[in-house]
Write an enzyme that holds these catalytic residues in place. Sequence first.
Site, short mmCIF file in Angstrom:
data_model
loop_
_atom_site.label_atom_id
_atom_site.label_comp_id
_atom_site.label_asym_id
_atom_site.label_seq_id
_atom_site.Cartn_x
_atom_site.Cartn_y
_atom_site.Cartn_z
CG ASP A 1 -80.82 18.48 12.97
OD1 ASP A 1 -81.93 18.31 12.47
OD2 ASP A 1 -79.93 19.14 12.40
CG PHE B 1 -79.74 26.82 12.38
CD1 PHE B 1 -79.21 25.56 12.16
CD2 PHE B 1 -79.06 27.71 13.22
CE1 PHE B 1 -78.01 25.18 12.75
CE2 PHE B 1 -77.86 27.33 13.81
CZ PHE B 1 -77.34 26.07 13.56
NE ARG C 1 -71.25 28.25 21.59
CZ ARG C 1 -71.52 27.05 21.07
NH1 ARG C 1 -72.62 26.43 21.40
NH2 ARG C 1 -70.68 26.48 20.23
CD GLU D 1 -76.91 16.05 22.18
OE1 GLU D 1 -76.79 17.30 22.30
OE2 GLU D 1 -76.29 15.40 21.33
CG ASP D 2 -77.37 21.21 22.20
OD1 ASP D 2 -77.42 20.01 21.82
OD2 ASP D 2 -76.53 22.00 21.74
#
Length: 462
Positions: A387, A436, A449, A383-384
């Site tokens: 959250d 964020f 990105r 997973e990046d």
Amino acid sequence: MAQADRFVEALGEIARGANSLPFRLLAPMAVKAAAVALGVRGCSLLLLTAGHKRLVHTASYGLSDRFRAKGLVDAKRSLQEVTEGQPVAILDASTDPRMQFPELAEQEGIASLLGVPVKVGGETVGSLRAYSRVPRIFHDREVDFLSTAADILGTALGRERWQRQRQGKSPRGTGLSPSLVRPVTFAHPSEEEFARLLDFYEIEWLYEPRSFPLEPGGRGEMFTPDFYLPALDLYLELTTQAQSLLREKKHKVRLLKALYPEVKIKLLSRRDYDRLLAKYGHGPLARAKAEGVGPVFLGRERIARRVRELAKELSQRYQGETPVLVGVLRGVFCFMADLMRHLSIPAEMDFMSISYYGEKSPAVKITKDLDLDISGRHVVLVEDIVDTGMTLRFIIAHLNRRHPKGIAVCALLDKRVRRLVDVSLDFVGFEVPDEFLVGYGLDYREKFRNLPYVAVLKPSED
Ligand code: IMP
Ligand code: MG
């Protein structure tokens, strides 16, 4: 009117209701009709949550708010009509060991009760209970009457489940959840939106199912958290109104934790909530334009070093094996590519893609599933960023249905402070604060990105 006539009349009324009303309107009508026909003080329909852990008062008649608010009866410790599927009568509720809350029954003026199972296709999904103010031995024909009423309710419930599933309205696994058939009136639109979000991730919820007295002894002020998530055994309180209320809520949550140490509760502030929605492109923050990015938060060198370390840990852990690395598109692609190239063991890889909240569908859809067969294989879910944990929980449940030998989670970034759903991470690159983040594959509305580093998104002033 003779009792037999009253029974026929009540069953007729319930059966006609079952033919013409949605379950959430049928249930309150049926409990009232049953109570009146039996001549008892009250009647209640309790349904099991999806995990079969709790019973929830779904509709009731003649009972006080306080009694209903006891909510969430522990299914295992409740009357055995639920576990055994047979009617159970209790003559003296104040002393019978089968009562979970004898003191509440006494306060409520309940002397005797009768409980019968509610079944759908042979499976017990809840209980229909009648409560009497005076000590009462329930006769066979009374037991038969209540059981027949419960059978009609079970039939109606089964039909409702089938219809919902056919229309794609019911997420898997929550087909008969009380939250779907219980009339819910949300106090605030944000709560309704939050409920949709939980539905989307197939997380069963109940709205305000329980009130906690905030003084010892059970009198005085009550606190009713907004949501309860049975699978996580977690209460959630949203404070989306004025910020001034936040202090008061915080105080109540502290009191609650002190008085009920076994209760897990989380408070979501307006800011937490707006950020949660913004992630899916909703709410006030989503409309704010991003001005650009702040200074470098994790530089390319730091990321590269950490990715090499993670690859080393993975290679050691899976020495002699060929794990399958599974990535969830699209944010993960940079991390996955770098991680893969530093493994010293053979590995295969595959990708999945899922729809996000707000893309019309009421539940998560797998838009691209695995191409490899993972049964009996070691899977490393890459997973990046983790959250709330809702995505990860969903993916893990999905992968588990394929019977892998094991699943480990490797996440580059862990935004632990925002976790709602507890998921254990086996390999973590960096723990990050509640900001964020963009870059190194992570986007804000598909932008940024391509940054070779990770940075904090900078919202514009207006
Ligand atoms: P969760 O279900 O709330 O854990 O959300 C996980 C997903 O939300 C990640 O896979 C990302 O796609 C996205 N996400 C969460 N936080 C961020 C962030 O700070 N930047 C970019 N994407 C994020
Ligand atoms: Mg992702």
